[in-house]
Motif scaffolding. Structure first.
Motif: not given
Length: 306
Positions: A206-210
């Motif tokens: 989902n493109g989350r750069n956590t």
């Protein structure tokens, strides 16, 4: 919307923490000032409770709407699994916002602009977690901000409302609340890390750069262990500094039990099986810590009457 779906979207179980923080604020203020304004404190609790429900609804709504993964929408998202209409979710979400707005307006009128400032900061953090051009849950700061907001901002709110009538809340009191809350902050940071390790693949899709995606799973697990070590080490330090009562030292007896509860998670990071074990340990630590502070406050009050 049926009761089961409402409970899942509002994540009702997580609101028990709001009551735990209220108990900690009451124990803290009685320990140091032998007073607490229950009228304002309970009103604050009700407002925080409904804000919590609203934000959880909002996060689930935004996560579904912003998702680029069909697998997430159909197999992970509560909204997608239950085939619920986004319009209905939105109506319930805004309906939940009515109660804290009314209570919050009353509290601001009675207690002043500091209440408004704290409330605005809390709500803005909650909304920005899953919305905006760059949601917090898509950045490396999400875990840190959430841990601080949950474990620090809410206890400060309750403590301020409990002391506002006595005019005893100042910068020194705020610093004391922050220090008392620090063990819980590190415990909740570890919970956020465990959530991130379990959701690593779906977050990447989902493109989350956590934070976990930035440092890698191995380093995140090391950070998880260090965070728990700090949570336990801080308690004796705070007791020596007389920030918390000496009876809180008993929490170190929980260490072997909590560590054993982590072992399955450290071996395998799975959202449905091992992640709940971490949450259970976090709850056990936080509740025990708060109850020990409350016992310390009771002992101090009893000793003063003798």
């Amino acid at each position: 919307m049926d009761r089961k779906l409402f409970s899942e979207l509002s994540e009702m179980k997580t609101t028990t923490l709001d009551l735990a923080w209220l108990l900690m604020a009451i124990a803290f203020t009685y320990l140091n000032y032998q007073t607490f304004d229950f009228f304002y404190g309970i009103l604050g609790f009700v407002a925080v409770f409904f804000i919590h429900l609203f934000i959880n609804f909002h996060n689930n709504y935004m996560d579904y709407r912003n998702s680029t993964s069909e697998e997430y929408r159909e197999k992970i998202s509560t909204i997608g699994i239950n085939r619920e209409s986004l319009a209905i979710v939105k109506k319930w979400m805004y309906g939940l916002a009515i109660f804290p707005l009314i209570i919050g307006a009353f509290l601001v009128y009675k207690t002043g602009m500091i209440t408004l400032a704290i409330g605005v900061v809390g709500v803005v953090i909650g909304l920005l977690y899953s919305s905006g051009p760059k949601p917090l849950n898509s950045t490396m700061f999400g875990e840190i901000v959430v841990a601080i907001a949950i474990s620090q901002l809410i206890p400060i709110t309750y403590s301020y409302l409990g002391l506002v009538g006595s005019a005893k809340f100042d910068s020194s009191t705020a610093i004391s609340v922050i220090l008392v809350s620090l063990p819980n902050t590190f415990a909740f940071f570890s919970a956020e890390l465990s959530n991130g390790t379990c959701d690593l693949e779906s977050d990447r899709k989902n493109g989350r750069n956590t934070l976990v995606s930035k440092v890698g799973k191995a380093n995140a697990l090391s950070l998880f262990k260090a965070s728990w070590a700090l949570a336990f080490l801080l308690v004796p330090i705070l007791a020596i500094l007389k920030v918390v009562p000496y009876i809180t030292l008993l929490i170190v007896l929980l260490y072997p039990n909590i560590w054993d509860g982590f072992r399955p998670y450290l071996k395998e990071q799975v959202k449905t099986t091992t992640y709940p074990l971490v949450i259970r340990s976090v709850s056990k630590f936080s509740v025990t810590y708060i109850l020990l502070i409350a016992v310390g406050a009771i002992i101090k009050l009893v000793m003063k009457t003798l």
